[in-house]
Scaffold this motif. Structure first.
Motif, PDB file in Angstrom:
ATOM      1  N   ALA A   1      -5.408   2.512   4.493  1.00  0.00           N
ATOM      2  CA  ALA A   1      -6.673   2.349   5.218  1.00  0.00           C
ATOM      3  C   ALA A   1      -7.466   1.140   4.726  1.00  0.00           C
ATOM      4  O   ALA A   1      -8.320   0.626   5.452  1.00  0.00           O
ATOM      5  N   ARG A   2      -7.189   0.668   3.535  1.00  0.00           N
ATOM      6  CA  ARG A   2      -7.950  -0.455   2.965  1.00  0.00           C
ATOM      7  C   ARG A   2      -7.256  -1.801   3.161  1.00  0.00           C
ATOM      8  O   ARG A   2      -7.812  -2.836   2.767  1.00  0.00           O
TER       9      ARG A   2
ATOM     10  N   ALA B 171       0.842  -1.197   0.000  1.00  0.00           N
ATOM     11  CA  ALA B 171       0.000   0.000   0.000  1.00  0.00           C
ATOM     12  C   ALA B 171       0.876   1.246   0.000  1.00  0.00           C
ATOM     13  O   ALA B 171       1.911   1.294   0.657  1.00  0.00           O
TER      14      ALA B 171
ATOM     15  N   ASN C  29      -7.910  -9.680   5.946  1.00  0.00           N
ATOM     16  CA  ASN C  29      -8.779 -10.178   4.885  1.00  0.00           C
ATOM     17  C   ASN C  29      -9.432 -11.493   5.321  1.00  0.00           C
ATOM     18  O   ASN C  29      -8.769 -12.354   5.899  1.00  0.00           O
TER      19      ASN C  29
ATOM     20  N   GLU D 129      -4.863   6.440   1.759  1.00  0.00           N
ATOM     21  CA  GLU D 129      -6.088   5.824   1.243  1.00  0.00           C
ATOM     22  C   GLU D 129      -5.913   4.315   1.070  1.00  0.00           C
ATOM     23  O   GLU D 129      -6.769   3.527   1.479  1.00  0.00           O
ATOM     24  N   GLN D 130      -4.808   3.899   0.462  1.00  0.00           N
ATOM     25  CA  GLN D 130      -4.554   2.470   0.291  1.00  0.00           C
ATOM     26  C   GLN D 130      -4.267   1.800   1.625  1.00  0.00           C
ATOM     27  O   GLN D 130      -4.758   0.703   1.895  1.00  0.00           O
TER      28      GLN D 130
ATOM     29  N   ASP E  92      -9.340  -4.806   4.336  1.00  0.00           N
ATOM     30  CA  ASP E  92     -10.758  -4.482   4.215  1.00  0.00           C
ATOM     31  C   ASP E  92     -11.087  -4.071   2.785  1.00  0.00           C
ATOM     32  O   ASP E  92     -11.807  -3.115   2.554  1.00  0.00           O
ATOM     33  N   GLN E  93     -10.583  -4.818   1.851  1.00  0.00           N
ATOM     34  CA  GLN E  93     -10.811  -4.498   0.450  1.00  0.00           C
ATOM     35  C   GLN E  93     -12.239  -4.818   0.022  1.00  0.00           C
ATOM     36  O   GLN E  93     -12.671  -4.387  -1.037  1.00  0.00           O
ATOM     37  N   THR E  94     -12.981  -5.574   0.851  1.00  0.00           N
ATOM     38  CA  THR E  94     -14.334  -5.975   0.477  1.00  0.00           C
ATOM     39  C   THR E  94     -15.379  -5.544   1.500  1.00  0.00           C
ATOM     40  O   THR E  94     -16.480  -6.100   1.530  1.00  0.00           O
ATOM     41  N   GLY E  95     -15.052  -4.592   2.343  1.00  0.00           N
ATOM     42  CA  GLY E  95     -16.021  -4.097   3.305  1.00  0.00           C
ATOM     43  C   GLY E  95     -16.434  -5.104   4.356  1.00  0.00           C
ATOM     44  O   GLY E  95     -17.563  -5.073   4.833  1.00  0.00           O
TER      45      GLY E  95
END
Length: 124
Positions: free
Chosen positions: A60-61, A53, A114, A57-58, A64-67
């Motif tokens: 933070a994801r 990352a 994940n 922004e990256q 949690d790339q799929t909520g």
């Protein structure tokens, strides 16, 4: 398929060490970037690109790339073997294994957050 990770070597250690994936490629692209591909053992087609990352922004994801939904499905031909190996490596399972019409399955969390299904299909 790309998965965001905080650092290349940590991700390689987790995917190749804890989960037993094969390191397919680790190439230096310069400026701190690398092309890192890993694959589940025995897979001739599936690859994960471990993407470090960059920026808030990256970052933070990561995980949690799929909520919060299951991100990937890892198919196995021996659920009990892989479940035991992952548990011994400290992989976090989010539920007990269960048998569904489509196979034996349970959700696990990789080191970065994940969610995955470990799945042995009922009819391979």
């Amino acid at each position: 398929m790309s998965v965001l990770v905080p650092e290349y070597d940590l991700a390689i250690a987790h995917y190749c060490g804890d989960l037993g994936f094969d390191l397919i490629e680790d190439s230096d692209l310069g400026s701190g970037k690398r092309w890192v591909l890993v694959a589940p053992p025995g897979s001739s087609e599936t690859r994960l690109l471990l993407a470090r990352a960059s920026g808030p922004e990256q970052t933070a994801r990561i995980g949690d790339q799929t909520g919060g939904r299951v991100f990937l499905v890892l198919f196995t031909d021996d659920f009990d073997r892989d479940y035991a190996a992952y548990a011994a490596a400290g992989v976090e399972f989010r539920e007990a294994p269960r048998v569904e019409p489509y196979g034996k399955v349970c959700v696990f969390r990789d080191r970065f957050g994940n969610l995955w299904d470990l799945l042995e299909p009922a009819n391979p």
